[in-house]
Design a protein around this motif. Structure first.
Motif, short mmCIF file in Angstrom:
data_model
loop_
_atom_site.label_atom_id
_atom_site.label_comp_id
_atom_site.label_asym_id
_atom_site.label_seq_id
_atom_site.Cartn_x
_atom_site.Cartn_y
_atom_site.Cartn_z
N UNK A 32 -9.48 0.61 -11.11
CA UNK A 32 -8.43 1.80 -10.80
C UNK A 32 -8.84 2.28 -9.36
N UNK A 33 -10.14 2.36 -8.92
CA UNK A 33 -10.39 2.78 -7.48
C UNK A 33 -9.90 1.87 -6.57
N UNK A 34 -10.15 0.56 -6.74
CA UNK A 34 -9.47 -0.68 -5.80
C UNK A 34 -8.24 -0.42 -5.69
N UNK A 35 -7.31 -0.09 -6.72
CA UNK A 35 -5.95 -0.07 -6.69
C UNK A 35 -5.59 1.07 -5.84
N UNK A 36 -6.22 2.11 -6.25
CA UNK A 36 -5.84 3.40 -5.35
C UNK A 36 -6.11 3.25 -3.81
N UNK A 43 0.36 2.26 2.07
CA UNK A 43 1.22 3.48 2.22
C UNK A 43 1.00 4.06 3.77
N UNK A 44 -0.27 4.10 4.06
CA UNK A 44 -0.66 4.67 5.34
C UNK A 44 -0.33 3.65 6.36
#
Length: 149
Positions: A32-36, A43-44
């Motif tokens: 989940x962390x890596x995906x975020x 996005x940036x």
């Protein structure tokens, strides 16, 4: 088999199963962390005009994080080889399962221990890659900020 040995084997079996569960929980959180991080960085970065150096370092960082995600997925991939546990039991009759469980507790502990070590090895490598990928993304931000000044 003595009662002491049986209790020791039961405790060892429970301990190995708990370690496997811990690994799977850690892996889920790290995925989940890596995906975020990947989603946020994408996005940036997609709206910025980055210098060549920042693009190369950032792309490498993203690639390293994707490799880490691959290792994490490999860590939770089911092992259905059938050598121990439920994959083996699926090939046996009820009577054979009873006999196998009574005589093969030590073999099951050994098989589960090998599985736990493999999972922890993948998890450890993935954490190393996550750290490296994060550092590369931080370096990308510093390069981009330095180029903007």
């Amino acid at each position: 088999m003595s009662t002491v040995t049986e209790k020791s084997l039961t405790a060892a079996h429970a301990e190995v199963k708990a370690e496997i569960a811990r690994t799977d929980t850690k892996t889920a959180l790290l995925l989940a962390f890596v995906g975020a991080v990947l989603a946020g960085a994408w996005t940036v970065a997609r709206d910025l005009s980055l210098h060549t150096a920042a693009s190369i370092v950032g792309g490498t960082g993203m690639g390293v994080l994707i490799a880490a995600a691959g290792l994490l997925l490999r860590s939770v991939r089911p092992n259905l080889s059938g050598r121990h546990g439920f994959p083996l039991w699926a090939t046996l009759t009820a009577e054979e399962i009873t006999a196998a469980v009574q005589r093969d507790m030590a073999a099951d502990i050994a098989g589960l221990s090998r599985l736990a070590v493999a999972k922890f090895t993948y998890l450890r490598r993935a954490v190393d890659l996550i750290c490296a990928g994060g550092l590369l993304l931080i370096l990308t931000a510093l390069i981009a900020a330095g180029g903007a000044l």
